[in-house]
Design a protein around this motif. Structure first.
Motif, mmCIF file in Angstrom:
data_model
loop_
_atom_site.group_PDB
_atom_site.id
_atom_site.type_symbol
_atom_site.label_atom_id
_atom_site.label_comp_id
_atom_site.label_asym_id
_atom_site.label_seq_id
_atom_site.Cartn_x
_atom_site.Cartn_y
_atom_site.Cartn_z
ATOM 1 N N ARG A 191 -24.228 -16.222 45.773
ATOM 2 C CA ARG A 191 -24.390 -17.083 46.955
ATOM 3 C C ARG A 191 -24.136 -16.289 48.248
ATOM 4 N NH1 ARG A 191 -20.249 -20.649 48.965
ATOM 5 N NH2 ARG A 191 -19.002 -18.802 48.526
ATOM 6 N N HIS B 177 -16.373 -24.602 37.985
ATOM 7 C CA HIS B 177 -15.191 -24.647 38.848
ATOM 8 C C HIS B 177 -13.939 -24.417 37.996
ATOM 9 C CE1 HIS B 177 -12.151 -25.952 41.614
ATOM 10 N NE2 HIS B 177 -13.053 -25.991 42.577
ATOM 11 N N ASP C 151 -10.927 -25.145 38.198
ATOM 12 C CA ASP C 151 -9.979 -26.252 38.029
ATOM 13 C C ASP C 151 -10.493 -27.293 37.049
ATOM 14 O OD1 ASP C 151 -7.826 -25.566 39.690
ATOM 15 O OD2 ASP C 151 -9.040 -26.020 41.452
ATOM 16 N N LEU C 152 -11.786 -27.267 36.768
ATOM 17 C CA LEU C 152 -12.362 -28.335 35.951
ATOM 18 C C LEU C 152 -13.042 -27.850 34.680
ATOM 19 C CD1 LEU C 152 -13.979 -30.349 38.872
ATOM 20 C CD2 LEU C 152 -11.931 -30.949 37.612
ATOM 21 N N MET D 293 -17.772 -18.021 37.833
ATOM 22 C CA MET D 293 -17.594 -18.514 39.205
ATOM 23 C C MET D 293 -17.638 -17.345 40.193
ATOM 24 S SD MET D 293 -17.222 -21.518 40.473
ATOM 25 C CE MET D 293 -17.620 -21.610 42.202
ATOM 26 N N HIS E 61 -5.043 -12.231 44.797
ATOM 27 C CA HIS E 61 -4.362 -13.259 43.996
ATOM 28 C C HIS E 61 -4.626 -13.018 42.515
ATOM 29 C CE1 HIS E 61 -3.627 -15.895 47.540
ATOM 30 N NE2 HIS E 61 -4.664 -15.209 47.991
ATOM 31 N N ARG F 44 -28.704 -23.434 48.012
ATOM 32 C CA ARG F 44 -27.469 -24.197 48.195
ATOM 33 C C ARG F 44 -27.289 -25.198 47.046
ATOM 34 N NH1 ARG F 44 -28.575 -26.416 52.970
ATOM 35 N NH2 ARG F 44 -28.298 -24.463 54.058
ATOM 36 N N ASP G 179 0.330 -16.080 40.799
ATOM 37 C CA ASP G 179 0.469 -17.519 40.563
ATOM 38 C C ASP G 179 1.017 -17.685 39.135
ATOM 39 O OD1 ASP G 179 0.122 -20.193 40.157
ATOM 40 O OD2 ASP G 179 -1.944 -20.269 40.864
ATOM 41 N N TYR H 118 -26.420 -23.394 43.834
ATOM 42 C CA TYR H 118 -25.032 -22.927 43.885
ATOM 43 C C TYR H 118 -24.070 -24.077 43.588
ATOM 44 C CZ TYR H 118 -20.486 -21.680 45.612
ATOM 45 O OH TYR H 118 -19.126 -21.491 45.690
ATOM 46 N N ARG H 119 -24.298 -25.205 44.232
ATOM 47 C CA ARG H 119 -23.371 -26.335 44.068
ATOM 48 C C ARG H 119 -23.378 -26.852 42.632
ATOM 49 N NH1 ARG H 119 -24.736 -29.571 49.647
ATOM 50 N NH2 ARG H 119 -23.669 -28.104 51.021
ATOM 51 N N ALA I 208 -21.484 -24.236 40.680
ATOM 52 C CA ALA I 208 -20.079 -24.189 41.100
ATOM 53 C C ALA I 208 -19.327 -25.387 40.532
ATOM 54 C CB ALA I 208 -19.972 -24.175 42.623
ATOM 55 N N ARG I 209 -20.017 -26.494 40.399
ATOM 56 C CA ARG I 209 -19.389 -27.678 39.798
ATOM 57 C C ARG I 209 -19.154 -27.434 38.303
ATOM 58 N NH1 ARG I 209 -22.089 -32.875 38.271
ATOM 59 N NH2 ARG I 209 -20.360 -34.214 37.717
ATOM 60 N N GLU J 256 -12.172 -12.366 48.966
ATOM 61 C CA GLU J 256 -11.400 -11.164 48.693
ATOM 62 C C GLU J 256 -12.314 -10.142 48.038
ATOM 63 O OE1 GLU J 256 -8.897 -13.206 46.002
ATOM 64 O OE2 GLU J 256 -9.121 -14.784 47.462
#
Lengths: 308, 103
Positions: free
Chosen positions: A53, A33, A35-36, A46, A127, A22, A200, A25-26, A29-30, A96
């Motif tokens: 995970r 990510h 978005d960042l 990702m 998406h 965990r 999108d 992964y975090r 993932a940070r 998905e």
């Protein structure tokens, strides 16, 4: 297909505890990510991290995966032995399926899980991002997009195929809006309907324009005398060419609004011409003389408000 | 399908999503949407759940919140807070991009 080393992807030992997985992964993932992250392959990484995970973070899948990887196997052109998952019961993945690798889909996806004959289920929604030009929103356009799609073959083996779609971009679309294509998502199970595909929409960067909702901003360069005395100027916008009246005594940054000439959405946005006063360079005797005349004959102190 | 076929989609906001459609698009159960709406985490809660419709903005926000909750075992309130900040970042990025299109 390639064998995926999920432990390596998450950077943990095979003996890692659930907490260690965990935490790993975090951390990743940070870092990745979407978005960042500024990493160019953030989206792909990702997806890999999520997939890893989903397998080694799930006790049942991890156990089956460990069993499979404990036997000699090819790194490339890997094929799971028949009935490799006998004795394991996987729950369906939440994400998905289109985002999973061929390796995952074959082991843990629908092909790997199999399905009871006669069972019907709607396909998952998918998406994708599509980048368009500002002009596409003004005029409407057709854009070709390419998607990677998992396809289940006759023997239940999953391969990834490229799928090309020509999509009509509706006039007036704004950044961040979605186009919904019914039935273009993941195929359904049995007679179940296919899912939907959501696009999108993002605008390609354009140095000439700034977009806020349906309003569009562009710069209108003017001379000092056009700004001071007023002038009729021809301005070019994505909606066409317009004659605009620059009011006298205009300052740098003044906005002139062309009502209804922003994005042609419902209601249409406005187009704003932002005045940019451009000084001619004092690079000749004549221009220097003119500046000197102004300096001598025009009592003007732009720093007056600052107490100077 | 022939690649020459041109697909004509519907623009979300012209055709907004129902609660079930939003849930499916995010890969969650409808209960997840109900709980988050009732908690005021992505709508102001002024419309009855059964009549609620969801826009492009809601879809993006819901997908972000799902990702944060799942990936970090975050409580919904924390996921909503992160989504708020990401939305603000989106706006600021748009403004920065206007000043420097290379970014």
């Amino acid at each position: 297909m390639d064998f995926k080393d999920y432990y390596k992807i998450l950077g943990v030992e095979k003996t890692a505890t659930a907490d260690e997985i965990r935490t790993a992964y975090r951390r990743l993932a940070r870092k990745y990510h979407p978005d960042l992250s500024k990493e160019p392959d953030a989206q792909t990484r990702m997806q890999e991290i999520n997939e890893a995970r989903d397998v080694i973070g799930d006790p049942e899948k991890r156990s089956a995966y460990d069993e499979l990887s404990s036997h000699p196997h090819a790194e490339h052109d890997f094929r799971p032995p028949p009935d490799w998952n006998t004795g394991y019961e996987f729950s369906g993945g939440d994400a998905e399926e289109g985002n999973y690798s061929e390796f995952f889909s074959n082991l843990f996806g629908r092909a790997g899980r199999g399905h009871a004959p006669g069972r019907h289920m709607a396909g998952e929604d998918r998406h994708a991002r599509v980048q368009i030009d500002l002009a596409d929103s003004y005029q409407g356009a057709t854009r070709t997009i390419t998607l990677q799609q998992p396809v289940i073959g006759e023997q239940g083996r999953v391969t990834r195929q490229e799928r090309t779609l020509d999509v009509r971009i509706p006039k007036g679309i704004r950044e961040g809006q979605h186009i919904r294509l019914r039935g273009q998502g993941a195929p359904g199970l049995g007679d179940g309907p296919a899912g939907d595909l959501y696009l999108d929409v993002q605008f390609s960067p354009d140095a000439r324009y700034r977009i806020e909702g349906a309003d569009v901003y562009g710069t209108l360069p003017v001379t000092p005398w056009e700004a001071a005395l007023g002038a009729s100027i021809t301005a070019t916008t994505p909606a066409g060419t317009f004659d605009v009246q620059v009011p006298s005594n205009s300052q740098n940054g003044r906005k002139l609004r062309l009502r209804g000439r922003g994005l042609p959405s419902e209601p249409p946005g406005d187009f704003y011409l932002v005045l940019e006063v451009v000084l001619p360079p004092a690079d000749s005797d004549k221009t220097r003389q003119l500046y000197e005349t102004m300096a001598r004959e025009m009592p003007f102190n732009p720093r007056q408000r600052q107490g100077a | 399908m022939q690649p020459t076929d041109v697909l004509i989609g519907r623009l979300l906001d012209d055709e907004s999503l129902t609660l079930d459609e939003l849930a499916r698009a995010c890969g969650v159960k409808p209960d997840w949407v109900v709980e988050h709406v009732q908690a005021g985490l992505f709508s102001d809660g002024s419309v009855a759940i059964s009549a609620q419709r969801f826009s492009s903005v809601d879809l993006r926000r819901a997908r972000r919140m799902v990702h944060i909750e799942r990936g970090y075992d975050a409580v919904p309130e924390l996921a909503a807070l992160v989504a708020d900040m990401l939305e603000e970042m989106d706006e600021l990025r748009m403004k920065v991009r206007a000043l420097d299109p290379k970014k």
